[in-house]
Design an enzyme around this catalytic site. Structure first.
Site: not given
Length: 229
Positions: A178, A194
């Protein structure tokens, strides 16, 4: 005044003149201002996005983390995403022994992962819904829980401008690739597992990768990992 007095006066003036003459000051050295690092066009502001993205402050992003097309010997097929966790790079294989390289931030110790999976799908300006385990650790995130519908998209959303969703055996791993508006975090272990890229880079990746692409995450031997395969 006699001649003797007149000469004595001249002598005094001469001596006093030598003593009173100030020593010239050394010229001050003025340090030239440090040149401002030039922002490459790929990191310019993106005013036409749904939420206008500001220019990247490259003073907080070392040049080694800038997006670049590179030689990258690999047996992985074209389209594969390779996350080099130890070296803080993500490679998108674009052809035989070629890849686009992105600087990344990775999961901090205890929340990192490695293995093989699939990049199932992508989203523009996604909502963020922290998993229940994260909400349990950080109760202040309760307003953004799954039950409450998550956090709306925007520049303050932790997923940034784009998110790529990672699945294994048809199930969501809850790990994402992301965006982030924080260039200082690239090259560091800061997230909860992440993979983060600056917004300009994650938009570029989003536009060039395809749903269903394989992803390989290389483990960092210095960190604990959850192996997803």
């Amino acid at each position: 005044m006699g001649r003797r007095g007149f000469l004595a006066g001249l002598s005094a003036l001469a001596v006093s003149g030598c003593v009173a003459t100030p020593k010239p000051e050394a010229p001050k050295v003025v340090e030239p201002p440090k040149p401002r690092r030039v922002v490459p066009p790929m990191y310019y502001a993106m005013p036409n996005e749904r939420f206008p993205i500001p220019e990247v402050d490259v003073s907080h992003l070392e040049e080694r983390w800038w997006r670049k097309d590179v030689d990258y010997p690999t047996s992985e097929r074209k389209g594969t995403l390779i996350v080099d966790t130890p070296n803080r790079y993500l490679y998108h294989v674009t052809g035989p022994n070629r890849a686009t390289r992105y600087g990344i931030g990775v999961g901090r110790d205890g929340f990192s992962w490695a293995g093989r999976a699939i990049m199932a799908y992508r989203r523009e300006w996604p909502r963020w819904t922290p998993p229940n385990e994260m909400v349990a650790r950080r109760p202040e995130l309760e307003p953004y829980s799954i039950a409450n519908g998550g956090m709306p998209p925007g520049l303050r959303n932790p997923l940034g401008a784009r998110a790529l969703y990672i699945h294994l055996n048809g199930r969501d791993t809850l790990y994402r690739i992301h965006g982030t508006p924080e260039p200082w975090s690239i090259g560091k272990a800061v997230s909860s597992g992440c993979i983060r890229l600056i917004n300009q880079d994650v938009i570029h990746l989003h536009d060039n990768v395809r749903d269903g692409s394989p992803i390989v995450v290389i483990p960092d031997p210095k960190m604990q990992h959850l192996l997803v395969s």
